[in-house]
Design an enzyme around this catalytic site. Structure first.
Site, short mmCIF file in Angstrom:
data_model
loop_
_atom_site.label_atom_id
_atom_site.label_comp_id
_atom_site.label_asym_id
_atom_site.label_seq_id
_atom_site.Cartn_x
_atom_site.Cartn_y
_atom_site.Cartn_z
N GLU A 199 0.80 -1.23 0.00
CA GLU A 199 0.00 0.00 0.00
C GLU A 199 0.83 1.28 0.00
OE1 GLU A 199 -3.04 -0.29 3.01
OE2 GLU A 199 -3.92 -2.06 2.09
N GLU A 306 -5.76 -10.62 -2.03
CA GLU A 306 -6.68 -10.45 -0.90
C GLU A 306 -8.13 -10.41 -1.37
OE1 GLU A 306 -5.48 -7.23 1.68
OE2 GLU A 306 -3.36 -7.59 1.31
#
Ligand code: XIL
Length: 411
Positions: A199, A306
């Site tokens: 991220e 994910e």
């Protein structure tokens, strides 16, 4: 023990109305709060609070669960099938049965992050992570490492010291290099891939990079430092840069600009991790395809890292604020609206798995959880029933499962 992921724009993917990227992670605190955010992330079995509803599938006309093929076998010629789990959940009877039957890869939902592994400089707690490794090895399952550097789980000790002192930057750099070297060495030969940096991309157009504490200290260099340390510690493990929102055209552009900068520097990136926290109606397949192609044109591997498909499609952006407002009202299991949502979810899962199979670059597809009895979306972005996985709260295959394994199945 909430899923206190800072309120970023996972809204982007989880809520159609939040298609614009909101303020940076940490809200008003921006990047500066993100280091502390590490402390607020839950420990092991935490966030995965179960929904209180009883087990429920969309329809009474689903095939007999006993006839369900193992996902890991069904997709073996295409990609690994992964599931995120922590040792506590792995021991849960429902989770355990699904995991052992269907998964060829495990990702630690929490226990391989720097918080909790990095207790203090040079001091590590591998207890829970090693339990997961043992479970995987005992059952012939591979492990995907997640995540060496994530702003939300970077313990405060990384950043301790006088930030104005001449040696501060070198000190923090040495801590990061030591941490990555030691952890990658510990798991060498036990994990097949690492999310090295997680991220790092900005959610808004103010810049390409998330304004995390790492970025504030090093600029883009921290990404290079992290990857080089990981590669030096393990020459063969696959190294990934992982992010959410790669299905958003603008964010993908920023993400790939970062990747290109790193590749131009010779940074050893093997692949792109696409989190794919999506919802039943968004994104369109074309957006995900574009994200895969972006990696392919750079000769990089794709991992879906994910995947979950939220039932909620109309959350407003403020649902991701603290406190959340404007969240779509909770579904009630057994209602028509709930059944409709499961049907839409099944179609979205089918579309995505069809796409995954079309791309030979996709080597691993991990669901962010195992079954609907335990999912971080039960508490994030707000506490409510959410059933985003392929298996229901009792571990039985849902419509979504049958939709991905059987082209003839009508959800
Ligand atoms: C989440 C876990 O699911 C939660 O249990 C924990 O409290 C916070 O982290 N992106 C990631 C994952 O890369 O590590 C996050 O996992 C979900 C979002």
């Amino acid at each position: 023990m909430t899923a206190k992921v800072c309120m970023d724009r996972r809204a982007l993917v989880l809520g159609a109305a939040a298609s614009t990227l909101l303020a940076s992670c940490g809200g008003g605190g921006g990047g500066s709060s993100s280091g502390g955010g590490g402390g607020s992330t839950s420990s092991s079995s935490s966030s995965s609070s179960s929904s209180s509803s009883s087990s429920s599938s969309s329809s009474s006309s689903l095939p007999d669960p006993a006839t369900a093929p193992a996902l890991k076998t069904h997709f073996a010629s295409k990609f690994k099938i992964g599931m995120a789990v922590d040792p506590g959940q792995a021991a849960n009877a429902v989770t355990n049965a699904v995991l052992l039957k269907h998964a060829s890869s495990i990702t630690a939902e929490s226990v391989m992050k720097a918080n909790p592994i990095g207790v203090s400089a040079g001091v590590y707690n591998y207890t829970s992570a090693d339990q997961l490794i043992t479970l995987a090895q005992t059952n012939g399952i591979e492990v995907r490492g997640h995540a060496l550097l994530w702003h939300q789980t970077s313990p405060a000790w990384f950043f301790e010291g006088d930030t104005t002192a001449p040696g501060y930057k070198a000190t923090v750099r040495a801590r990061l290099e030591t941490y990555i070297t030691d952890v990658v060495t510990h798991f060498k030969g036990k994990v097949y891939a690492w999310d090295v940096v997680n991220e790092a991309t900005s959610d808004d157009a103010s810049g390409n990079y998330r304004n995390s504490q790492w970025y504030q200290i090093f600029g883009p260099d921290y990404i290079e430092i992290a990857f080089r340390a990981a590669r030096a510690a393990d020459p063969t493990v696959q190294l990934f840069i992982n992010d959410y929102g790669t299905e958003d055209t603008a964010k993908l552009g920023r993400f790939m600009a970062i990747v290109d900068t790193m590749l131009a520097r010779g940074v050893p990136i093997d692949g792109i991790g696409h989190q794919l926290h999506i919802n039943s109606t968004w994104p369109p397949v074309a957006n995900v395809k574009a994200a895969f192609v972006a990696a392919e044109t750079r000769s990089l591997i794709n991992h879906v890292t994910e995947l979950d498909v939220s039932l909620y499609t109309t959350d407003s952006g403020s649902c991701y604020s603290s406190p959340p407002t404007g969240c779509q009202a909770a579904f009630v299991a057994g209602t028509v609206a709930y059944s409709d949502a499961l049907r839409a979810q099944a179609l979205q899962y089918r579309a995505m798995f069809n796409l995954f199979q079309e791309h030979a670059s996709v080597k691993s597809v991990t669901m962010w959880g195992v079954a609907d009895n335990s999912t971080w979306l039960s508490t994030f972005p707000t506490a409510r029933l959410n059933h985003p996985l392929l298996f229901d709260t009792a571990g039985n295959p849902k419509s979504a499962f049958w939709a991905v394994v059987d082209v003839g199945f009508t959800p």
